[in-house]
Design a protein around this motif. Structure first.
Motif, PDB file in Angstrom:
ATOM      1  N   UNK A 132       0.789  -1.235   0.000  1.00  0.00           N
ATOM      2  CA  UNK A 132       0.000   0.000   0.000  1.00  0.00           C
ATOM      3  C   UNK A 132       0.828   1.296   0.000  1.00  0.00           C
ATOM      4  N   UNK A 133       1.797   1.428   0.891  1.00  0.00           N
ATOM      5  CA  UNK A 133       2.556   2.691   0.902  1.00  0.00           C
ATOM      6  C   UNK A 133       4.021   2.429   0.600  1.00  0.00           C
ATOM      7  N   UNK A 134       4.591   3.314  -0.163  1.00  0.00           N
ATOM      8  CA  UNK A 134       5.926   3.059  -0.675  1.00  0.00           C
ATOM      9  C   UNK A 134       6.864   4.241  -0.564  1.00  0.00           C
ATOM     10  N   UNK A 135       6.564   5.156   0.357  1.00  0.00           N
ATOM     11  CA  UNK A 135       7.424   6.330   0.500  1.00  0.00           C
ATOM     12  C   UNK A 135       8.854   5.918   0.820  1.00  0.00           C
ATOM     13  N   UNK A 136       9.761   6.424   0.039  1.00  0.00           N
ATOM     14  CA  UNK A 136      11.171   6.194   0.336  1.00  0.00           C
ATOM     15  C   UNK A 136      11.730   4.879  -0.162  1.00  0.00           C
ATOM     16  N   UNK A 137      10.880   4.036  -0.771  1.00  0.00           N
ATOM     17  CA  UNK A 137      11.393   2.752  -1.264  1.00  0.00           C
ATOM     18  C   UNK A 137      12.475   2.966  -2.311  1.00  0.00           C
ATOM     19  N   UNK A 138      12.333   4.012  -3.116  1.00  0.00           N
ATOM     20  CA  UNK A 138      13.344   4.256  -4.147  1.00  0.00           C
ATOM     21  C   UNK A 138      14.727   4.470  -3.529  1.00  0.00           C
ATOM     22  N   UNK A 139      14.762   5.185  -2.411  1.00  0.00           N
ATOM     23  CA  UNK A 139      16.050   5.428  -1.756  1.00  0.00           C
ATOM     24  C   UNK A 139      16.616   4.156  -1.124  1.00  0.00           C
ATOM     25  N   UNK A 140      15.727   3.426  -0.446  1.00  0.00           N
ATOM     26  CA  UNK A 140      16.171   2.187   0.203  1.00  0.00           C
ATOM     27  C   UNK A 140      16.722   1.215  -0.841  1.00  0.00           C
TER      28      UNK A 140
END
Lengths: 221, 221
Positions: free
Chosen positions: A179-187
């Motif tokens: 559902x939520x993916x904030x910051x996944x690109x950085x991780x």
């Protein structure tokens, strides 16, 4: 020398025909993309595509020779244009680690903002030759740049490329499913930087640098 | 209280029947595994499996309720048993980095020695829930062990698990596609150790430690 066409000042009839052709082609492409995203490439037949596009099989063959050919066209249009934009964004970046990180972050963000695109790529899968053809050489190029500049430590570029590719697809699957993916690109970028030999603290710094927007690329219609 | 069976001293007829059942079930399982490995899970229908096994559709339904159910059974039998053997191999290993590395190396070697198994896993793909169910928790457990012991530096275990999973499938695809694969297991384990925050020199050392053989696990037939 052929005589100049009388209608050269106004759009020639061929152009309207051309526009109609493009519209029909786009309908087939859109239908194929949606079906592959939903079911996986192996479960989509030619007739499924024509049915979803509400067009005849004969019409299909005016544009593509086979199911595989239209899937390749979808992949080409969906991913190649993104690749070209990433190339443009990173062409003047001095740091190979940032080139690598920024491209991966944009791929993850693209799947978050366009889940249909994300599912399409995920469903094509790690074994699809077209996906490997488009993303593989770019990843290998970015990795070599990092090795050459002393930024990355990789013992085998080919295996590293495969790992990045697989990790990307699996992470895209994660972002289109959760559902939520904030910051996944950085991780994700941080994990990939570590994988190619950047130490964790430095990887975190590079992966969280401000991400430049993807430039638009004018594509010939 | 039921009377004791007269035939309790000799193998009861049910046992022969049972053996025949197991044989038929194994034929279906083998056919499904080979077909999925060749074509991908989405392209294999129930009738393809019964045809390849040379059995009727009615017989199929005596064993499995659907195409999905048999594919899950194949995945379960192909991967769960390997997972159990890896659990046993690593249970007494003191170093979380070696636990992680040894398991990954065995998975790569297994695909090299049994390409049909490798293709089956690759064709299931990063989005297949059964594969995620079996491998995901094990990877997450090993990663947490590494984090808890201070061996790994990971900012998000879930994303790291997804990355390992995807990188594994892509590397398996690489080893079943390419001609020679000596040392790929070490290169892959090294990349994954770096990814979870082990510094490159240390990752190389851990990934090249002697690999203990997988112990056999007796499975109830």
């Amino acid at each position: 020398m052929p005589a100049p066409s009388k209608s050269s000042a106004t759009p020639p009839p061929a152009s309207r025909h051309q526009r109609r052709r493009e519209k029909t082609r786009a309908r087939l492409i859109d239908a194929a993309r949606a079906l592959v995203a939903e079911r996986g490439v192996d479960a989509v037949g030619l007739s499924d595509i024509t049915e979803a596009a509400d067009l005849g099989v004969g019409t299909f063959y005016n544009y593509f020779q086979s199911r595989d050919e239209i899937v390749e066209a979808v992949a080409e249009e969906s991913i190649e244009s993104l690749g070209a934009r990433m190339d443009l964004m990173t062409v003047d970046m001095p740091d190979a680690a940032e080139v690598f990180s920024s491209s991966l972050r944009h791929l993850v963000r693209h799947a978050i903002s366009d889940p249909l695109w994300g599912w399409f790529v995920v469903r094509l899968g790690v074994a699809h030759p077209k996906l490997i053809d488009i993303l593989g050489p770019r990843a290998a190029r970015d990795l070599r740049k990092g090795v050459d500049s002393g930024r990355f430590t990789i013992s085998d570029v080919e295996i590293a490329t495969a790992c990045v590719f697989g990790a990307l697809l699996s992470t895209l699957h994660h972002v289109v499913s959760a559902p939520t993916q904030d910051g996944t690109d950085e991780v994700f970028a941080q994990a990939m930087l570590c994988m190619v030999g950047v130490v964790p603290d430095e990887a975190r710094v590079v992966a969280s640098r401000p991400l430049p927007p993807l430039p638009e690329v004018s594509t010939p219609q």
